[in-house]
Scaffold this motif. Structure first.
Motif, PDB file in Angstrom:
ATOM      1  N   ARG A   1      12.998  56.659 -11.999  1.00 33.01           N
ATOM      2  CA  ARG A   1      12.859  57.163 -10.622  1.00 33.01           C
ATOM      3  C   ARG A   1      14.119  56.947  -9.797  1.00 33.01           C
ATOM      4  NH1 ARG A   1       8.197  55.848 -12.638  1.00 33.01           N
ATOM      5  NH2 ARG A   1       6.306  56.919 -11.958  1.00 33.01           N
ATOM      6  N   GLY A   2      15.166  56.472 -10.426  1.00 27.88           N
ATOM      7  CA  GLY A   2      16.413  56.218  -9.682  1.00 27.88           C
ATOM      8  C   GLY A   2      16.308  55.008  -8.767  1.00 27.88           C
ATOM      9  N   LEU A   3      15.318  54.125  -9.023  1.00 29.93           N
ATOM     10  CA  LEU A   3      15.109  52.980  -8.141  1.00 29.93           C
ATOM     11  C   LEU A   3      15.801  51.719  -8.641  1.00 29.93           C
ATOM     12  CD1 LEU A   3      11.298  53.555  -7.392  1.00 29.93           C
ATOM     13  CD2 LEU A   3      13.226  53.948  -5.845  1.00 29.93           C
ATOM     14  N   MET A   4      16.423  51.828  -9.811  1.00 25.59           N
ATOM     15  CA  MET A   4      17.045  50.639 -10.397  1.00 25.59           C
ATOM     16  C   MET A   4      18.285  51.091 -11.141  1.00 25.59           C
ATOM     17  SD  MET A   4      16.737  47.401 -11.185  1.00 25.59           S
ATOM     18  CE  MET A   4      17.502  46.306 -12.376  1.00 25.59           C
ATOM     19  N   ARG A   5      19.362  50.319 -11.010  1.00 24.58           N
ATOM     20  CA  ARG A   5      20.614  50.695 -11.678  1.00 24.58           C
ATOM     21  C   ARG A   5      20.449  50.651 -13.201  1.00 24.58           C
ATOM     22  NH1 ARG A   5      21.684  45.312 -10.732  1.00 24.58           N
ATOM     23  NH2 ARG A   5      22.672  45.568  -8.716  1.00 24.58           N
ATOM     24  N   THR A   6      21.329  51.328 -13.918  1.00 22.64           N
ATOM     25  CA  THR A   6      21.261  51.327 -15.386  1.00 22.64           C
ATOM     26  C   THR A   6      22.494  50.650 -15.998  1.00 22.64           C
ATOM     27  OG1 THR A   6      22.226  53.526 -15.370  1.00 22.64           O
ATOM     28  CG2 THR A   6      19.830  53.411 -15.586  1.00 22.64           C
ATOM     29  N   SER A   7      23.428  50.227 -15.142  1.00 24.13           N
ATOM     30  CA  SER A   7      24.569  49.456 -15.651  1.00 24.13           C
ATOM     31  C   SER A   7      25.103  48.591 -14.516  1.00 24.13           C
ATOM     32  CB  SER A   7      25.669  50.390 -16.155  1.00 24.13           C
ATOM     33  OG  SER A   7      26.156  51.155 -15.072  1.00 24.13           O
ATOM     34  N   TYR A   8      25.909  47.608 -14.893  1.00 20.13           N
ATOM     35  CA  TYR A   8      26.504  46.737 -13.872  1.00 20.13           C
ATOM     36  C   TYR A   8      27.834  47.328 -13.427  1.00 20.13           C
ATOM     37  CZ  TYR A   8      23.208  42.960 -14.999  1.00 20.13           C
ATOM     38  OH  TYR A   8      22.083  42.191 -15.180  1.00 20.13           O
ATOM     39  N   GLU A   9      28.081  47.297 -12.132  1.00 19.32           N
ATOM     40  CA  GLU A   9      29.371  47.785 -11.651  1.00 19.32           C
ATOM     41  C   GLU A   9      30.251  46.671 -11.115  1.00 19.32           C
ATOM     42  OE1 GLU A   9      28.633  51.078  -8.971  1.00 19.32           O
ATOM     43  OE2 GLU A   9      27.529  52.069 -10.609  1.00 19.32           O
ATOM     44  N   GLN A  10      29.674  45.757 -10.336  1.00 21.28           N
ATOM     45  CA  GLN A  10      30.496  44.703  -9.727  1.00 21.28           C
ATOM     46  C   GLN A  10      30.441  43.437 -10.569  1.00 21.28           C
ATOM     47  OE1 GLN A  10      27.947  46.215  -8.150  1.00 21.28           O
ATOM     48  NE2 GLN A  10      29.057  47.654  -6.858  1.00 21.28           N
TER      49      GLN A  10
END
Ligand SMILES: Cc1cc2nc3c(=O)[nH]c(=O)nc-3n(C[C@H](O)[C@H](O)[C@H](O)COP(=O)(O)O)c2cc1C
Length: 438
Positions: A419-428
């Motif tokens: 649902r696009g409510l949770m990231r799928t990878s780490y960015e920071q």
């Protein structure tokens, strides 16, 4: 519904594993491996952080004895120190943050600042400190005090404690380590400064004898509930964690914290608010409801829950008849917010009903029972209504089992991601930067 990704933290403590249920873990968690594997599963699911709650005493609040706590391994005992566990987890993960709870009552500021700095270096900038002031007389007595200072005084002391720690964290300028092989200089002594902190309650000369850590100071979490606690959280925390009553209570808490943060001069977006929830997940809604009902019944459940709430509030709930309402509106020098949520003052409910409502003593801001898809939908709706930043997830009854973790990491999280409510990878890389990102 689709929405914007929110933050997720996992709430646990270095306590006994699940040892009574059908899916008991079959071992001793005390070497920490159980929690290392838990953190790896959470990292796979892209959680922001794992938070390790902590207390500094074996409670005797229930019936004036430690019996129920030791018998059920509930509440505060047995419980190991979260900081060495965090170090183990950092060695076995590369992205997830770990937040350890440390009390301003227990550590001299210099020792705490030095420990946080060391941990954050080990973690490559992923360490967090959950600031607590402790809420039990027995904890205070473990540190030589006669009794716990009153809440207001604890926060006055904590405020000074923070100023002392900030001075210590900043005692090394960011570019103090130059490691100049040609001139033979490791650290530039002009960039490492004494602090000479002189307060009413704390004094420390400084500087720290650790190098400045990647985050400079650890990511700060706090869970103030009282007016003074909320002001403290809004002023200091990067992330405020809370237990509130339903959508209304969550919204009230958020608005209040954000107003206090603005009044304290904090930049918008600098303080995130995450809500404690204990979702109950099943293959079908019926299965989840059955699981919920089963977990919330029986004499052991009642005793375990009453012991847990007694330990959190420092009130002896064994003293009250189970099938009558509480005799009056209770107050505590312990965790008043949790007590308010538990006692539902004015509802007329019996103590037994209050226990059932509190879902095993583990407070959940909203009831979330259903399939991963249903629960993901409810979480998305809640965030859309509140405008909040995310959730701190725990298991019903604070049971540490692999199964309960996997239901979230491999059931709920994929449903949120869909649902696009949770990231799928780490960015920071740094925990604070990750929390600051929307
Ligand atoms: C999600 C959550 C986690 C908490 N973790 C701890 C903890 O690990 N140790 C502790 O002593 N208190 C813990 N507390 C208690 C808070 O630090 C705080 O004392 C409590 O929310 C009551 O607020 P007050 O101090 O303003 O009365 C926690 C509270 C919440 C809501």
């Amino acid at each position: 519904m689709a929405g914007k990704p929110f933050h997720l933290g996992w709430f646990t403590n270095f306590t006994a594993d699940e040892w009574t249920g059908t899916f008991e873990t079959g071992g001793m968690p005390w070497d920490g491996k159980f929690y290392v594997e838990m953190a790896q599963a959470l990292e796979r699911a892209c959680f922001d952080f794992l938070m390790l709650e902590d207390k500094l005493a074996i409670s005797e609040a229930y019936g004036g004895t430690a019996e129920a706590f030791l018998k059920h391994a509930v509440g505060m005992a047995p419980k190991h120190d979260p900081v060495p566990l965090a170090a183990l987890i950092f060695g076995a993960t590369s992205q997830i943050g770990v937040v350890a709870t440390m009390s301003t009552l227990g550590y001299p500021p210099f020792l705490l600042a030095r420990l946080c700095s060391t941990m954050d270096s080990i973690a490559g900038g992923r360490f967090g400190w959950n600031i607590v002031t402790s809420a039990e007389n027995l904890s205070a007595q473990n540190f030589g005090l006669e009794k716990l200072p009153a809440r207001e005084l604890r926060y006055d002391m904590a405020e000074e404690y923070m100023q002392c720690c900030y001075g210590l964290f900043d005692s090394w300028e960011p570019d103090a380590v130059i490691r100049d092989r040609v001139r033979g200089i490791y650290a530039d002594h002009t960039k490492v400064h004494p602090v000479n902190f002189e307060g009413k309650y704390f004094r420390s000369r400084g500087p720290l004898n650790t190098v400045r850590s990647p985050q400079g100071r650890p990511t700060l979490l706090q869970a103030g509930g009282s007016p003074k606690g909320r002001a403290f959280a809004a002023k200091h925390a990067d992330c405020v964690i809370c237990i509130a009553e339903g959508i209304e209570g969550m919204k009230e808490y958020r608005d209040d914290i954000l107003a206090r943060a603005a009044a304290a001069g904090r930049a918008p977006g600098g303080v995130k608010i995450m809500y404690l929830i204990a979702p109950v997940l099943g293959e079908s809604e019926g299965e989840a409801r059955e699981k919920y009902a089963k977990a919330n019944s029986g004499d052991i459940f009642i005793e375990r829950s009453l012991a847990l709430i007694s330990s959190i509030t420092d009130i002896d709930f064994k003293a009250y008849p189970l099938d009558q309402p509480l005799p009056g509106h209770l107050t505590t020098n312990g965790e008043q917010g949790t007590l308010e949520k538990f006692q539902q003052w004015g509802s007329g409910k019996t103590l037994r009903q209050l226990v059932v409502d509190s879902s095993g003593g583990t407070a959940s801001c909203i009831e979330l029972v259903g399939t991963p898809d249903q629960v993901a939908e409810m979480m998305g709706d809640a965030m859309a209504t509140i405008g909040g930043d995310g959730f701190l997830i725990t298991t019903p009854g604070q049971v540490n089992s692999r199964r309960a973790t996997l239901e979230v990491t491999d059931g709920l999280v994929p449903a949120l991601q869909k649902r696009g409510l949770m990231r799928t990878s780490y960015e920071q890389k740094l925990l604070r930067d990750r929390l600051r990102a929307d």
